[in-house]
Enzyme design. Sequence first.
Site, mmCIF file in Angstrom:
data_model
loop_
_atom_site.group_PDB
_atom_site.id
_atom_site.type_symbol
_atom_site.label_atom_id
_atom_site.label_comp_id
_atom_site.label_asym_id
_atom_site.label_seq_id
_atom_site.Cartn_x
_atom_site.Cartn_y
_atom_site.Cartn_z
ATOM 1 N NE ARG A 178 -3.982 -9.433 -1.542
ATOM 2 C CZ ARG A 178 -4.601 -8.298 -1.859
ATOM 3 N NH1 ARG A 178 -5.817 -8.335 -2.388
ATOM 4 N NH2 ARG A 178 -4.026 -7.134 -1.638
ATOM 5 C CB CYS A 237 -10.755 -5.687 2.015
ATOM 6 S SG CYS A 237 -11.201 -4.067 1.323
#
Length: 280
Positions: A178, A237
């Site tokens: 990611r 995050c």
Amino acid sequence: MTNLVSAQWLKENLNNENLVIVDCRFDLMNKEYGKESYENNHIKGAVRVDIETELSSKVEEHGGRHPLPSIESLKSTFESLGINNDSLVVCYDEGDLAGPSRLWWILKYLGHDNAYVLDGGINEFTKIGGETTSEVPTILKGTFVVNVNDSIRVDMDYVKQRLYKDKIAIIDSRDPKRYIGEFEPVDRKAGHIPSAMNYFWMDILDKKDNSVNIKSKKELDEHFSKLKDYDEVIVYCGSGITACPNSLALTEVGIDHKVYSGSFSDWVSYDDNKVNTTEI
């Protein structure tokens, strides 16, 4: 005590009158998992908090996928869990730390220092013979006076002003795929905040013998050693949840840092914010 307690410590202190045990189990892909797990079996005396509805607020245009609730809403939630200012709060899941670290960090943000995460979670607790039950305890409402610690939380503008600064480390806690934009299952753009480094949050965990524990202080110290060269560390995050295990681990090794609570999902909600897809 550090910011963690062992299963043995909890087993020996279950009758501490100031102890509030909070079950934080959840699954991002199954919103009923936490509730069902708690109803089936939990540590004796534990209350439950819902990560999605109590430790996150309604999703809006900005703020990310798990926006931090208002101070008043959090105060109400904690009082409904029976938390007072002198409470010793121990939060747990199955050991991967995401849910309990979110609660731990929020409590720290609201000025409650007596908050701890159960290392190894409920699995470690049951392994040593700790008592569990499906019985829901009676909760005596607490009185929780908030003393916000703004020094540990930052917003998008704060981060944007610190891109590519030599002495500032911006830490992306997500999976490396990611981070580089190879895979993005939920957010509108793929990649990472420009100049961010990747420290995958699950790399702080030690998985062996069907157990999940946080790594030793020595291992964490080595893992984060490069960050000691920076004057400021900012952690994010996807939505502000899995940055918190990294926050816990950084605290364990004495590295001051701030959490960008809106995280990447907030960053990409602003059309003019750029993202990178190459490693630093």
